[in-house]
Design a protein around this motif. Structure first.
Motif, PDB file in Angstrom:
ATOM      1  N   GLU A 100       8.298  18.515 -10.399  1.00 60.47           N
ATOM      2  CA  GLU A 100       8.633  19.770 -10.285  1.00 60.47           C
ATOM      3  C   GLU A 100       8.773  20.309 -11.894  1.00 60.47           C
ATOM      4  OE1 GLU A 100      10.334  21.899  -6.628  1.00 60.47           O
ATOM      5  OE2 GLU A 100      11.659  20.300  -7.467  1.00 60.47           O
ATOM      6  N   GLU A 102       7.586  19.143 -14.349  1.00 54.77           N
ATOM      7  CA  GLU A 102       6.181  19.156 -15.252  1.00 54.77           C
ATOM      8  C   GLU A 102       5.143  19.962 -14.475  1.00 54.77           C
ATOM      9  OE1 GLU A 102       4.880  14.836 -15.883  1.00 54.77           O
ATOM     10  OE2 GLU A 102       6.796  14.375 -15.845  1.00 54.77           O
ATOM     11  N   ALA A 103       5.624  20.833 -13.374  1.00 57.77           N
ATOM     12  CA  ALA A 103       4.826  21.709 -12.635  1.00 57.77           C
ATOM     13  C   ALA A 103       3.464  20.997 -12.125  1.00 57.77           C
ATOM     14  CB  ALA A 103       4.466  22.993 -13.616  1.00 57.77           C
ATOM     15  N   LEU A 104       3.587  19.710 -11.720  1.00 57.15           N
ATOM     16  CA  LEU A 104       2.634  19.133 -11.127  1.00 57.15           C
ATOM     17  C   LEU A 104       2.728  19.396  -9.505  1.00 57.15           C
ATOM     18  CD1 LEU A 104       2.704  15.823 -12.877  1.00 57.15           C
ATOM     19  CD2 LEU A 104       1.225  17.780 -13.170  1.00 57.15           C
ATOM     20  N   THR A 122       0.300  21.449  -7.242  1.00 62.44           N
ATOM     21  CA  THR A 122      -0.220  22.567  -7.938  1.00 62.44           C
ATOM     22  C   THR A 122      -1.821  22.368  -8.641  1.00 62.44           C
ATOM     23  OG1 THR A 122       0.896  21.592 -10.127  1.00 62.44           O
ATOM     24  CG2 THR A 122       2.158  23.307  -8.679  1.00 62.44           C
ATOM     25  N   ALA A 123      -2.186  23.457  -8.974  1.00 57.18           N
ATOM     26  CA  ALA A 123      -3.638  23.132  -9.673  1.00 57.18           C
ATOM     27  C   ALA A 123      -3.387  22.347 -10.778  1.00 57.18           C
ATOM     28  CB  ALA A 123      -4.171  24.621 -10.111  1.00 57.18           C
ATOM     29  N   ARG A 124      -2.250  22.239 -11.692  1.00 52.27           N
ATOM     30  CA  ARG A 124      -2.033  21.427 -12.902  1.00 52.27           C
ATOM     31  C   ARG A 124      -1.838  20.033 -12.087  1.00 52.27           C
ATOM     32  NH1 ARG A 124       2.429  22.116 -17.472  1.00 52.27           N
ATOM     33  NH2 ARG A 124       2.132  20.014 -18.131  1.00 52.27           N
ATOM     34  N   GLY A 125      -1.182  19.767 -11.054  1.00 52.11           N
ATOM     35  CA  GLY A 125      -1.200  18.430 -10.382  1.00 52.11           C
ATOM     36  C   GLY A 125      -2.537  17.976 -10.080  1.00 52.11           C
ATOM     37  N   ARG A 127      -5.302  18.675 -11.248  1.00 50.88           N
ATOM     38  CA  ARG A 127      -6.133  18.736 -12.557  1.00 50.88           C
ATOM     39  C   ARG A 127      -5.603  17.165 -12.977  1.00 50.88           C
ATOM     40  NH1 ARG A 127      -5.330  23.182 -14.511  1.00 50.88           N
ATOM     41  NH2 ARG A 127      -3.640  22.636 -15.727  1.00 50.88           N
ATOM     42  N   LYS A 128      -4.466  16.941 -13.001  1.00 49.91           N
ATOM     43  CA  LYS A 128      -3.955  15.751 -13.575  1.00 49.91           C
ATOM     44  C   LYS A 128      -4.519  14.560 -12.957  1.00 49.91           C
ATOM     45  CE  LYS A 128       0.075  13.312 -15.562  1.00 49.91           C
ATOM     46  NZ  LYS A 128      -0.219  13.631 -16.942  1.00 49.91           N
ATOM     47  N   GLU A 131      -8.378  14.097 -13.727  1.00 49.68           N
ATOM     48  CA  GLU A 131      -8.426  13.586 -15.398  1.00 49.68           C
ATOM     49  C   GLU A 131      -7.999  12.088 -15.167  1.00 49.68           C
ATOM     50  OE1 GLU A 131      -5.615  16.078 -17.414  1.00 49.68           O
ATOM     51  OE2 GLU A 131      -7.107  17.631 -17.071  1.00 49.68           O
TER      52      GLU A 131
END
Length: 172
Positions: A100, A102-104, A122-125, A127-128, A131
């Motif tokens: 949380e 790290e906003a993942l 999340t969208a960031r999670g 994306r990680k 990647e």
């Protein structure tokens, strides 16, 4: 952190047999040897896995939680995550705190039951995870590249049988 591969001959069958004789036991030295080498390989694998995920800013536990969320279409309850991961609810809570920050992932009230929470990738999670996937899966494949498909099939069967024997280590 780079480690040399374990020497295949450490410990040797003779060493295992000597140790068993030293204690006057009636144990199969080859069985003991397989178990001891598996324990050593497991410890080395655990260290390598953590170093691998640290390169992505994760731990193995955090990665497994993100992967479980992906498999569940991006949303699960904390207790559902604990069940899928085979860990305690407290462990999930600890993993979620870092993810949380790290906003993942984020926690939000459940649509069905406002008193309980769901964990959302999340969208960031997402994306990680996208990647790191090429490197992660490439390294996994490379790790077992010395085995042909038939050997991998046999290995999976053997590994499953050994895993079913793990409770013998903690039997009372």
């Amino acid at each position: 952190m780079h480690h040399d591969p374990l020497p295949e001959e450490t410990p040797t069958l003779d060493q295992a047999a000597r140790q068993i004789r030293r204690y006057g036991l009636d144990a199969d030295p080859q069985a003991v040897l397989v178990a001891v080498r598996l324990l050593a390989a497991g410890a080395r694998l655990g260290q390598a896995v953590e170093a691998h995920f640290a390169g992505f800013g994760l731990s193995a536990g955090r990665y497994r939680l993100l992967a479980a969320l992906e498999d569940a279409d991006g949303e699960m309850t904390p207790s559902g995550l604990a069940d899928v991961l085979g860990v305690t609810r407290a462990t999930v809570t600890g993993l979620l705190a870092g993810l949380e920050r790290e906003a993942l992932v984020l926690r939000r009230p459940s649509a069905e039951d406002g008193r309980s929470a769901v964990v959302v990738l999340t969208a960031r999670g997402a994306r990680k995870m996208r990647e790191l996937a090429p490197t992660h899966f490439g390294r996994l494949q490379e790790m077992v590249s010395a085995l042909d498909p038939g050997e991998r099939t046999v290995f999976l069967d053997l590994l499953g049988r050994v895993v079913r024997g793990i409770p013998a280590l903690t039997a009372e």
